[in-house]
Design an enzyme around this catalytic site. Sequence first.
Site, PDB file in Angstrom:
ATOM      1  N   ASP A   1       0.863  -1.147   0.227  1.00 21.35           N
ATOM      2  CA  ASP A   1       0.047  -0.001   0.207  1.00 21.35           C
ATOM      3  C   ASP A   1       0.717   1.350  -0.080  1.00 21.35           C
ATOM      4  OD1 ASP A   1      -2.076  -1.741   0.115  1.00 21.35           O
ATOM      5  OD2 ASP A   1      -2.753  -0.902   2.107  1.00 21.35           O
ATOM      6  N   ALA A   2       2.049   1.120   0.945  1.00 22.11           N
ATOM      7  CA  ALA A   2       2.733   2.383   0.761  1.00 22.11           C
ATOM      8  C   ALA A   2       3.281   2.837  -0.575  1.00 22.11           C
ATOM      9  CB  ALA A   2       4.067   2.075   2.161  1.00 22.11           C
ATOM     10  N   GLU A   3       3.900   1.606  -1.219  1.00 24.16           N
ATOM     11  CA  GLU A   3       4.534   1.951  -2.523  1.00 24.16           C
ATOM     12  C   GLU A   3       3.424   2.622  -3.501  1.00 24.16           C
ATOM     13  OE1 GLU A   3       7.162   1.460  -5.937  1.00 24.16           O
ATOM     14  OE2 GLU A   3       7.330   1.653  -3.515  1.00 24.16           O
ATOM     15  N   TYR A   4       2.020   1.989  -3.459  1.00 24.44           N
ATOM     16  CA  TYR A   4       0.977   2.502  -4.299  1.00 24.44           C
ATOM     17  C   TYR A   4       0.968   3.978  -3.850  1.00 24.44           C
ATOM     18  CZ  TYR A   4      -3.463   3.189  -6.124  1.00 24.44           C
ATOM     19  OH  TYR A   4      -4.818   3.366  -6.916  1.00 24.44           O
ATOM     20  N   ASP A   5       0.685   4.263  -2.721  1.00 22.93           N
ATOM     21  CA  ASP A   5       0.395   5.658  -2.169  1.00 22.93           C
ATOM     22  C   ASP A   5       1.465   6.630  -2.575  1.00 22.93           C
ATOM     23  OD1 ASP A   5      -2.017   4.854  -1.119  1.00 22.93           O
ATOM     24  OD2 ASP A   5      -0.805   4.765   1.097  1.00 22.93           O
TER      25      ASP A   5
ATOM     26  N   SER B   1     -35.645  -6.868 -17.715  1.00 24.54           N
ATOM     27  CA  SER B   1     -35.589  -7.519 -16.597  1.00 24.54           C
ATOM     28  C   SER B   1     -35.627  -9.106 -16.827  1.00 24.54           C
ATOM     29  CB  SER B   1     -36.648  -7.130 -15.406  1.00 24.54           C
ATOM     30  OG  SER B   1     -37.795  -7.236 -16.117  1.00 24.54           O
ATOM     31  N   LEU B   2     -35.834  -9.931 -15.813  1.00 25.81           N
ATOM     32  CA  LEU B   2     -35.492 -11.329 -16.176  1.00 25.81           C
ATOM     33  C   LEU B   2     -36.958 -11.991 -15.488  1.00 25.81           C
ATOM     34  CD1 LEU B   2     -32.116 -12.092 -14.650  1.00 25.81           C
ATOM     35  CD2 LEU B   2     -32.628 -12.298 -16.963  1.00 25.81           C
TER      36      LEU B   2
ATOM     37  N   GLU C   1     -24.955 -17.938 -14.111  1.00 21.37           N
ATOM     38  CA  GLU C   1     -24.351 -16.861 -13.144  1.00 21.37           C
ATOM     39  C   GLU C   1     -24.926 -16.613 -12.035  1.00 21.37           C
ATOM     40  OE1 GLU C   1     -24.686 -13.410 -15.761  1.00 21.37           O
ATOM     41  OE2 GLU C   1     -23.620 -14.400 -17.410  1.00 21.37           O
TER      42      GLU C   1
ATOM     43  N   LYS D   1     -26.806 -14.617  -9.178  1.00 19.68           N
ATOM     44  CA  LYS D   1     -27.740 -13.265  -9.468  1.00 19.68           C
ATOM     45  C   LYS D   1     -27.300 -12.559  -8.345  1.00 19.68           C
ATOM     46  CE  LYS D   1     -32.336 -11.629 -10.481  1.00 19.68           C
ATOM     47  NZ  LYS D   1     -32.316 -10.620  -9.457  1.00 19.68           N
TER      48      LYS D   1
ATOM     49  N   ASP E   1     -27.649  -9.422  -5.845  1.00 19.12           N
ATOM     50  CA  ASP E   1     -28.810  -8.625  -5.054  1.00 19.12           C
ATOM     51  C   ASP E   1     -28.225  -7.152  -5.121  1.00 19.12           C
ATOM     52  OD1 ASP E   1     -31.279  -7.928  -4.632  1.00 19.12           O
ATOM     53  OD2 ASP E   1     -31.428  -8.977  -2.811  1.00 19.12           O
TER      54      ASP E   1
ATOM     55  N   ARG F   1     -30.581   1.528 -14.060  1.00 20.00           N
ATOM     56  CA  ARG F   1     -31.496   1.007 -14.570  1.00 20.00           C
ATOM     57  C   ARG F   1     -32.711   1.838 -14.842  1.00 20.00           C
ATOM     58  NH1 ARG F   1     -35.814  -2.424 -14.199  1.00 20.00           N
ATOM     59  NH2 ARG F   1     -36.227  -3.474 -16.062  1.00 20.00           N
TER      60      ARG F   1
ATOM     61  N   TYR G   1     -21.950  -8.363 -16.356  1.00 16.17           N
ATOM     62  CA  TYR G   1     -22.805  -9.448 -16.843  1.00 16.17           C
ATOM     63  C   TYR G   1     -23.222  -9.442 -18.318  1.00 16.17           C
ATOM     64  CZ  TYR G   1     -26.819  -6.926 -14.911  1.00 16.17           C
ATOM     65  OH  TYR G   1     -27.811  -6.073 -14.527  1.00 16.17           O
TER      66      TYR G   1
ATOM     67  N   LYS H   1     -34.271 -18.467  -8.530  1.00 17.49           N
ATOM     68  CA  LYS H   1     -34.297 -17.710  -7.193  1.00 17.49           C
ATOM     69  C   LYS H   1     -33.891 -18.948  -6.304  1.00 17.49           C
ATOM     70  CE  LYS H   1     -35.066 -13.300  -8.095  1.00 17.49           C
ATOM     71  NZ  LYS H   1     -36.476 -12.635  -7.481  1.00 17.49           N
TER      72      LYS H   1
ATOM     73  N   CYS I   1     -65.560   0.872   4.656  1.00 16.98           N
ATOM     74  CA  CYS I   1     -64.210   1.147   4.372  1.00 16.98           C
ATOM     75  C   CYS I   1     -63.693   1.503   5.908  1.00 16.98           C
ATOM     76  CB  CYS I   1     -63.929   2.328   3.435  1.00 16.98           C
ATOM     77  SG  CYS I   1     -62.322   3.187   3.712  1.00 16.98           S
TER      78      CYS I   1
ATOM     79  N   CYS J   1     -62.877   5.678   5.775  1.00 17.04           N
ATOM     80  CA  CYS J   1     -64.069   6.652   5.634  1.00 17.04           C
ATOM     81  C   CYS J   1     -65.511   6.034   5.954  1.00 17.04           C
ATOM     82  CB  CYS J   1     -63.917   7.534   4.419  1.00 17.04           C
ATOM     83  SG  CYS J   1     -64.515   6.271   2.909  1.00 17.04           S
TER      84      CYS J   1
ATOM     85  N   CYS K   1     -62.880   0.438  -1.497  1.00 21.40           N
ATOM     86  CA  CYS K   1     -63.619   1.286  -0.797  1.00 21.40           C
ATOM     87  C   CYS K   1     -64.078   2.330  -2.085  1.00 21.40           C
ATOM     88  CB  CYS K   1     -62.671   2.441  -0.057  1.00 21.40           C
ATOM     89  SG  CYS K   1     -63.382   3.890   0.151  1.00 21.40           S
TER      90      CYS K   1
ATOM     91  N   CYS L   1     -62.561   9.600   0.381  1.00 15.40           N
ATOM     92  CA  CYS L   1     -61.851   8.821   1.359  1.00 15.40           C
ATOM     93  C   CYS L   1     -60.553   9.284   1.669  1.00 15.40           C
ATOM     94  CB  CYS L   1     -61.678   7.253   0.957  1.00 15.40           C
ATOM     95  SG  CYS L   1     -60.761   6.279   1.977  1.00 15.40           S
TER      96      CYS L   1
HETATM   97  S1  IVH Z   1     -28.851 -10.052 -16.716  1.00 22.15           S
HETATM   98  C1  IVH Z   1     -31.683  -9.506 -20.156  1.00 22.15           C
HETATM   99  N1  IVH Z   1     -27.590 -11.105 -15.079  1.00 22.15           N
HETATM  100  O1  IVH Z   1     -31.202  -8.846 -11.892  1.00 22.15           O
HETATM  101  C2  IVH Z   1     -30.767  -9.850 -18.886  1.00 22.15           C
HETATM  102  N2  IVH Z   1     -29.025  -9.603 -14.289  1.00 22.15           N
HETATM  103  O2  IVH Z   1     -34.475  -9.112 -12.887  1.00 22.15           O
HETATM  104  C3  IVH Z   1     -31.043  -8.676 -17.815  1.00 22.15           C
HETATM  105  N3  IVH Z   1     -28.966  -9.231 -11.853  1.00 22.15           N
HETATM  106  O3  IVH Z   1     -31.853  -5.779 -13.506  1.00 22.15           O
HETATM  107  C4  IVH Z   1     -30.263  -8.767 -16.594  1.00 22.15           C
HETATM  108  N4  IVH Z   1     -27.268 -10.447 -11.362  1.00 22.15           N
HETATM  109  O4  IVH Z   1     -29.954  -5.934 -11.694  1.00 22.15           O
HETATM  110  C5  IVH Z   1     -28.481 -10.376 -15.165  1.00 22.15           C
HETATM  111  N5  IVH Z   1     -25.734 -11.888 -13.236  1.00 22.15           N
HETATM  112  C6  IVH Z   1     -26.707 -11.249 -13.878  1.00 22.15           C
HETATM  113  C7  IVH Z   1     -27.403 -10.474 -12.675  1.00 22.15           C
HETATM  114  C8  IVH Z   1     -28.687  -9.871 -12.878  1.00 22.15           C
HETATM  115  C9  IVH Z   1     -28.102  -9.645 -10.810  1.00 22.15           C
HETATM  116  C10 IVH Z   1     -30.043  -8.151 -11.755  1.00 22.15           C
HETATM  117  C11 IVH Z   1     -29.907  -7.058 -12.493  1.00 22.15           C
HETATM  118  C12 IVH Z   1     -31.408  -7.032 -13.401  1.00 22.15           C
HETATM  119  C13 IVH Z   1     -32.087  -7.985 -12.507  1.00 22.15           C
HETATM  120  C14 IVH Z   1     -33.074  -8.555 -13.481  1.00 22.15           C
END
Ligand code: IVH
Length: 671
Positions: free
Chosen positions: A34-38, A83-84, A117, A119, A121, A140, A231, A319, A414, A417, A430, A436
Amino acid sequence: MDEREARVEIDRLRKEIDYHNYCYYILDNPVVTDAEYDRLMRRLEGIEREFPRLVTPDSPTQRVGASPLAAFGTITHTVPMLSLANAFTKEEAIEFDARIKRLLKPDEPVDIEYAAEPKMDGLAVELVYENGVFTKGSTRGDGFVGEDVTQNLRTIRSIPLKLRHDSIRIPRHIEVRGEVFLPLESFKKLNREKEAKGEAPFANPRNAAAGSLRQLDPRVTASRPLDIFCYGLGAFDGPPFTTHFATLEFIKKTGLKVNPLVRVVGGIDEALKYHDEMEANRESLNYELDGVVLKVNRLDLQDRLGVITRSPRWALAYKFAPKQESTRVKEIFVGVGRTGALTPVAFLEPVSVGGVTIERATLHNEDEVRRKDVRPGDFVVVQRAGDVIPEVAEVLKDRRPPEGLPEFRMPDKCPECGSMVERIGAIHYCTGGLLCPAQLKESIRHFASKRALDIEGLGAMHVDQFVESSLVKDVADLFLLTKDGLLSLERWGEKSAENLVNAIEKSKHPTLERLIYALGIKQVGEHMARVLAEKFGDIHALAKATKEELEETYEIGPETAASIVDFFAEKHNADVLQKLERAGVVFPKKERKKAGRLEGKVFLFTGGLKSFTRDEAKDLVEAEGGEAAGSVSKKVDYVVAGVEPGSKYEKAKKMGLKIIDEEEFRGMVGK
Ligand code: IVH
């Protein structure tokens, strides 16, 4: 040292520092102390200070910008960020594989190869590199438009400001997508610090990552050790790849980080094994995983499979089992939402599930309560999966007292209200409408929310106070609030009143799409609001639109059209619109897309094109006022069939849609 010498030395130092960054942050294998890098960094800073003309944005000294932003700008993604589709069980994952094989018939491979891959979070971002230099980055957002968080992304050490080009050619323009996350250790540390300061801790690492990346002051982001795994790619002008895995290998060579646990699996059986292996290992990782992602590895097959609504048919988020815990239901409370929907909610003895304290769980609707037979006083198993609202998974019947417990019943009036409750489908509503207070409060909150008119500092509690004191009876009343009016209420001081009045003033110039979204028309979310703004250009034109006109628009179905017409036909809504305009809210006009030769025409592409990429073809259509569809439907005017058209072609033929070839399409766009 003269400027020429400085230039040479700066260049040498930057290369060396970039290399050490790469070893440290990407390869996890530092080769200097780290020192060298700094020492190297300090030397570079010294020379740059002496020769400020030589400072460039891609210098390793330029990670943290000095000035906080007033607000984030927006960035439109060149290619939507999809999205997936989700699977929660093995059977669903197997069905995903079977569906792919069905769709690829008759020439499907015996086994589909997947890129498997982890996933992560966290939150999805897009990084744009021009000539190898990081130029902008965004969240996104809704998949189409995200927030410009360039300054903050620059502070993430594992995002190179310059791509490596020692083993590959870097395309002129390249968009890389990935997940930003906060390592668990940093998350815990951050929460300890927050608690020590008396601040509310983050509920989970995902929120912490999002909160850290969405800081207006990049110095705050820089203090949070965020990380990224990439990804996939958005637009890029390089030679096409043949597999997803090859794309990832390429990304790795540019010096960006790809999760080392990514693997190619030969078929669904191996994919299932991969899932179980990752699930068993998740606790040993320094970041949260909520499942695995399976992506058809061959890109030609991906292309043939295509996209439905907002998720590709070739990918699946499989999942992990949700985290569960048992606790007791104290009572069942009925909440009233913006649309008047009544939702039963279980109030629980607080319990920690996967590191997050849960005090309430949704019971969805009366049928669900019946089906699960949840009663106040019951012991239940609650679960949370990823970021979804916690729910009651099951009732522990053997712990119910022998004398039994009273059954839950939906109220017929309700709870807010007293208006009559009516049941439509599975949902109780309602009938009080905006009379309401609960519906009124929710609709005001929505109107003022971040993605709508974005009235800063107008919190949920303020809305309660305004409605309860009758100061605000509809959203337009917000614009009639005065400093004196606020000061007459409890808990308001000079400064806070002034701030709110200013924030309200500032919100009087919304964009058309935000205004439409803010109105809270049923079925009209952000994306639909944008479609409507584009098509109608101003709010009065939209208010006058007939159901038929609305339905002519690609993406608007009969239900949405009816909901829009009903909304504007309601006298109260028309009155509020008028009142808003009189109160000084500027109703913007939007330049409608210029009339091109393809005005109003919807195109669908299937199979490979010879002269353009898919995206170029879509851009050409849009530039001429047309629209590009993602799936086959009656609204498609032309299906452009390229080489080896896929299942969309067969479906289009069956539906009798007009099918043209690439030559004909080129004629239409004049290329
Ligand atoms: S691929 C069409 N790969 O999951 C492909 N997404 O529900 C679109 N995520 O918005 C995404 N790990 O935030 C992909 N290895 C991975 C991922 C990944 C996490 C998240 C990402 C995306 C959401 C999709």
